[in-house]
Scaffold this active site. Structure first.
Site, PDB file in Angstrom:
ATOM      1  N   ARG A  29       0.706  -1.295   0.004  1.00 25.34           N
ATOM      2  CA  ARG A  29       0.011   0.236  -0.079  1.00 25.34           C
ATOM      3  C   ARG A  29       0.876   1.393   0.119  1.00 25.34           C
ATOM      4  NH1 ARG A  29      -5.495  -0.496   1.689  1.00 25.34           N
ATOM      5  NH2 ARG A  29      -6.163  -2.420   0.797  1.00 25.34           N
ATOM      6  N   ARG A  33      -3.279   6.638   0.981  1.00 21.68           N
ATOM      7  CA  ARG A  33      -3.912   7.701   1.629  1.00 21.68           C
ATOM      8  C   ARG A  33      -2.797   8.596   2.719  1.00 21.68           C
ATOM      9  NH1 ARG A  33      -9.409   5.509   3.686  1.00 21.68           N
ATOM     10  NH2 ARG A  33      -8.107   3.588   3.572  1.00 21.68           N
ATOM     11  N   ARG A  42      -6.413  11.676  -5.831  1.00 15.76           N
ATOM     12  CA  ARG A  42      -7.675  11.187  -5.800  1.00 15.76           C
ATOM     13  C   ARG A  42      -8.752  12.245  -5.852  1.00 15.76           C
ATOM     14  NH1 ARG A  42     -11.283   9.656  -1.489  1.00 15.76           N
ATOM     15  NH2 ARG A  42     -11.966   7.443  -1.569  1.00 15.76           N
ATOM     16  N   ASP A  79      -6.743  -2.456  -7.409  1.00 12.42           N
ATOM     17  CA  ASP A  79      -7.352  -2.917  -6.363  1.00 12.42           C
ATOM     18  C   ASP A  79      -7.754  -4.814  -6.392  1.00 12.42           C
ATOM     19  OD1 ASP A  79      -8.082  -2.167  -3.375  1.00 12.42           O
ATOM     20  OD2 ASP A  79      -9.653  -3.375  -4.177  1.00 12.42           O
ATOM     21  N   TYR A 156     -15.138 -10.938   0.285  1.00 11.55           N
ATOM     22  CA  TYR A 156     -15.919  -9.518  -0.120  1.00 11.55           C
ATOM     23  C   TYR A 156     -17.079  -9.718  -1.018  1.00 11.55           C
ATOM     24  CZ  TYR A 156     -11.644  -7.212   1.432  1.00 11.55           C
ATOM     25  OH  TYR A 156     -10.733  -6.772   2.517  1.00 11.55           O
TER      26      TYR A 156
END
Ligand code: 1CP
Length: 353
Positions: A29, A33, A42, A79, A156
């Site tokens: 990652r 963020r 973004r 992703d 998921y």
């Protein structure tokens, strides 16, 4: 078209357990963020999926951590949920709540109706991003392609989003295992063609993220996660552009099962922070390289404590070939970017031969 020579190949060399001038390092990652420039991109793109779908934006954010730090690998910005999204499940992101699906799959009928997405069609935007990033890297460092493991994707897809206990998927697994196998089979086929397309478009190493395999019992891990990662590895292109394409298998919480993970024919195992590097190396180090394994929470500490922990892990691994330094899981949005720098520079400083 002739490709530029790789200027920094210590990541690929370490994955092949060859000697290196210093231990290579990257962070799961690493584009994300915690970086203010990522948050700005973004915002410009509009949403997270817009970042992924636009090759120029995906390339921009992939390179952001490399502009800041002396990292030894780049990872495709995308992703793991691109595959279920391309199966038509309606992926969306609720602010502050993580990923969600409009149409989760919970029955044999739901699963039978799922298509295998075309790696060059519905997922063609990912391949575009891979080619664009590879070109922009211009041989600076290798590019890692990735996908989620079938089990992790299934969590998921059945739960409809993130979950703490995987209640719905586990219930299905114990009540109707054949239905779960049907889903995992489809996912293994989809992931294999997706990863092979990434390799053809320029990914130089592959990581399979099995983020939630560690939630399973030992026999269930073998039957519902490892077996399908094995299928993927068996179907992957293992050499491209005259060089091996190493495969890294990362099961978070898989420390007890390393021998079986190493027997899949992967080239490296990703380790979380619960296991000692020395123990892992003694158990499987003659078969595979090891990647890891600092607790990402160490980055909340002081620069001195970060450096101390880097030193400890390097010493724990010892003076052997086959170590790629990484965090034991992804860097979080709350980390001070300057602390990430301290971490990366310490790996190089303390490991320089
Ligand atoms: O900007 C945002 O709000 C979106 C946050 C975000 C980001 C930056 C998501 C949503 N995905 C990503 C990128 C991403 N995801 C990468 C990019 C490359 C890099 O490492 O820099 C990678 C490799 C992933 C992989 C991924 N996505 C995993 C496996 C790794 C892991 O952390 O275990 C998983 C489980 C996901 C699902 C997902 N997508 C996004 C989030 C927030 C999540 C996790 C949700 C959860 O914890 O259940």
């Amino acid at each position: 078209m002739t490709l530029p020579v790789l200027k920094n190949d210590r990541f690929l060399r370490a994955l092949n357990r060859e000697s290196v001038d210093m231990t290579p390092v990257w962070m799961m990652r690493q584009a994300g963020r915690y970086l203010p420039e990522y948050r700005a991109s973004r915002k410009n793109a509009g949403s997270f999926m817009d970042l992924c779908r636009n090759a120029e934006f995906a390339c921009e954010v992939t390179l952001q951590p490399l502009e800041r730090y002396p990292l030894d690998a780049a990872i495709l910005f995308s992703d793991i949920l691109t595959i279920p999204d391309a199966m038509g499940m309606g992926l969306y992101f609720e602010a502050g709540e993580g990923p969600r699906f409009e149409r989760p799959v919970r029955t044999a009928k739901d699963i039978e109706a799922l298509p295998i997405p075309g790696a060059e069609d519905e997922l063609g935007y990912v391949m575009n991003a891979v080619s664009t990033i590879r070109k922009a890297l211009n041989g600076r460092v290798p590019l890692i392609g990735f996908a989620g493991s079938p089990w992790t994707l299934a969590t998921y897809m059945v739960e409809g989003g993130s979950s703490r206990d995987f209640r719905l998927l586990k219930e299905l697994m114990y009540k109707q295992p054949e239905v779960v196998h049907l889903l995992l089979d489809k996912l293994a086929e989809s992931v294999t063609s997706y990863l092979n397309a990434q390799i053809k478009h320029g990914a130089q190493a592959i990581q399979i993220f099995d983020s939630w395999g560690g939630a399973l019992s030992w026999p269930a891990y073998r039957e519902f996660s490892l077996q399908y990662m094995q299928k993927i590895i068996d179907g992957l292109i293992r050499e491209n552009e005259g060089r091996k394409v190493p495969v890294i298998l990362f099961t978070k919480g898989g420390g007890l099962w390393l021998e079986d993970m190493a027997a899949t024919g992967c080239d490296a195992l990703g380790l979380d922070w619960t296991i000692s590097m020395e123990n892992a190396r003694q158990r499987v180090g003659d078969k595979v390289a090891l990647q890891g394994n600092m607790d990402p929470a160490v980055l909340y500490g002081s620069p001195e404590s970060i450096r101390k922990e880097v030193k400890r892990i390097l010493d724990d691994f010892g003076p052997h070939n086959g170590h790629v330094f990484n965090l034991g899981h992804g860097i979080t949005p709350f980390v001070d970017p300057e602390h990430a720098r301290v971490f990366i520079e310490a790996v190089h400083e303390f490991s320089a031969r």
